[in-house]
Design an enzyme around this catalytic site. Structure first.
Site, short mmCIF file in Angstrom:
data_model
loop_
_atom_site.label_atom_id
_atom_site.label_comp_id
_atom_site.label_asym_id
_atom_site.label_seq_id
_atom_site.Cartn_x
_atom_site.Cartn_y
_atom_site.Cartn_z
N GLU A 82 -10.56 5.09 4.23
CA GLU A 82 -10.37 5.82 2.97
C GLU A 82 -11.64 5.82 2.12
O GLU A 82 -11.57 5.96 0.90
CB GLU A 82 -9.20 5.22 2.18
CG GLU A 82 -7.89 5.13 2.94
CD GLU A 82 -7.31 6.49 3.34
OE1 GLU A 82 -7.55 7.48 2.64
OE2 GLU A 82 -6.62 6.54 4.38
N GLY B 233 -0.55 10.67 2.22
CA GLY B 233 -1.22 11.62 3.10
C GLY B 233 -1.07 11.13 4.53
O GLY B 233 0.04 10.81 4.98
N SER B 234 -2.20 10.99 5.23
CA SER B 234 -2.14 10.58 6.63
C SER B 234 -1.53 9.19 6.81
O SER B 234 -1.04 8.86 7.89
CB SER B 234 -3.54 10.63 7.26
OG SER B 234 -4.39 9.71 6.61
N VAL C 66 0.86 -1.19 0.00
CA VAL C 66 0.00 0.00 0.00
C VAL C 66 0.89 1.23 0.00
O VAL C 66 1.83 1.32 0.80
CB VAL C 66 -0.90 0.04 1.26
CG1 VAL C 66 -1.82 1.26 1.24
CG2 VAL C 66 -1.72 -1.23 1.39
N PHE C 67 0.58 2.19 -0.89
CA PHE C 67 1.33 3.45 -0.92
C PHE C 67 0.54 4.53 -0.17
O PHE C 67 -0.65 4.72 -0.42
CB PHE C 67 1.56 3.90 -2.37
CG PHE C 67 2.30 5.21 -2.48
CD1 PHE C 67 3.63 5.31 -2.11
CD2 PHE C 67 1.67 6.36 -2.98
CE1 PHE C 67 4.33 6.52 -2.21
CE2 PHE C 67 2.35 7.56 -3.08
CZ PHE C 67 3.68 7.64 -2.70
N GLY C 68 1.22 5.22 0.74
CA GLY C 68 0.61 6.32 1.48
C GLY C 68 1.28 7.63 1.14
O GLY C 68 2.51 7.71 1.15
C1 SIN Z 1 -3.05 8.47 1.88
O1 SIN Z 1 -2.59 8.80 2.97
O2 SIN Z 1 -2.38 7.78 1.10
C2 SIN Z 1 -4.43 8.82 1.45
C3 SIN Z 1 -4.89 10.14 1.88
C4 SIN Z 1 -5.12 10.26 3.35
O3 SIN Z 1 -5.73 9.37 3.96
O4 SIN Z 1 -4.71 11.27 3.93
#
Ligand code: SIN
Length: 191
Positions: free
Chosen positions: A86, A9-10, A5-7
């Site tokens: 999400e 953001g949070s 999984v690529f993140g």
């Molecule tokens: C993420 O972090 O990859 C998605 C956006 C978020 O949940 O802030």
């Protein structure tokens, strides 16, 4: 087979699920933008907040982190958790992830990433571009069940700096929010 999984953001500072490996790196052809509306985490339906999504951008890259989840049960738990967290992101894309700027070959192929698309019909919370000051004002005002929208922005700025990424869009916005807060409350608010 491992799940990745690529993140961007949070998910950078809070995975929220068990993982076996965390890599810092980037994906190509996207830029991070505060264009996604949030009515469930960092805002409310009355006063939506703004969180990041990815916008296709030729020649650009977006830094973040990749999580590897090995066990089948862990994968199931992570996926179930992410689908709720999400849920305002209407798309899942599978892209290449790189750790080395000069590398031709990805470190991980087909890494999963959540995206809020600009199609308002399938992503009714999408807000899109706006002048920096307007986005900053919205972030100053918004607060949701996961906390103030400004904390999301400041945590993202800090998490990106921690992985060595200076994201101009994020830093400009954080500076504008700090300026507005100082203007609003005076210097006693500690910012
Ligand atoms: C993420 O972090 O990859 C998605 C956006 C978020 O949940 O802030």
């Amino acid at each position: 087979m491992a799940m990745w999984v690529f993140g961007y953001g949070s998910l950078i500072w809070k995975a929220g699920f068990h993982y076996d490996e965390r890599l810092v790196g980037f994906i190509k052809g996207y830029r991070r933008v505060f264009f996604q509306g949030s009515t469930d985490h960092r805002g409310t339906p009355e006063f939506p907040g703004r969180t990041v999504t990815l916008e296709p951008a030729e020649g650009e890259i977006c830094w973040g982190v990749a999580y590897k989840i090995v066990g089948e049960e862990d994968q199931q738990i992570a996926l179930t958790y992410l689908e709720v967290r999400e849920k305002q992101y209407d798309q899942k894309a599978y892209v290449d992830f790189f750790t080395e700027p000069a590398a031709e070959t990805p470190a991980v192929s087909g890494i999963m990433v959540y995206i809020g698309s600009p199609d308002k019909k399938i992503n009714p919370n999408f807000l899109g571009p706006a002048p920096l000051e307007d986005i900053a004002k919205q972030i100053v005002q918004a607060e949701g069940p996961s906390g103030p929208n400004r904390d999301y922005l400041f945590q993202l700025e800090a998490a990106l700096l921690q992985i060595g990424c200076k994201d101009k869009h994020v830093m400009d916005l954080a500076n504008e929010v700090r300026r507005l807060l100082l203007q609003e409350d005076g210097p006693h608010n500690g910012l």
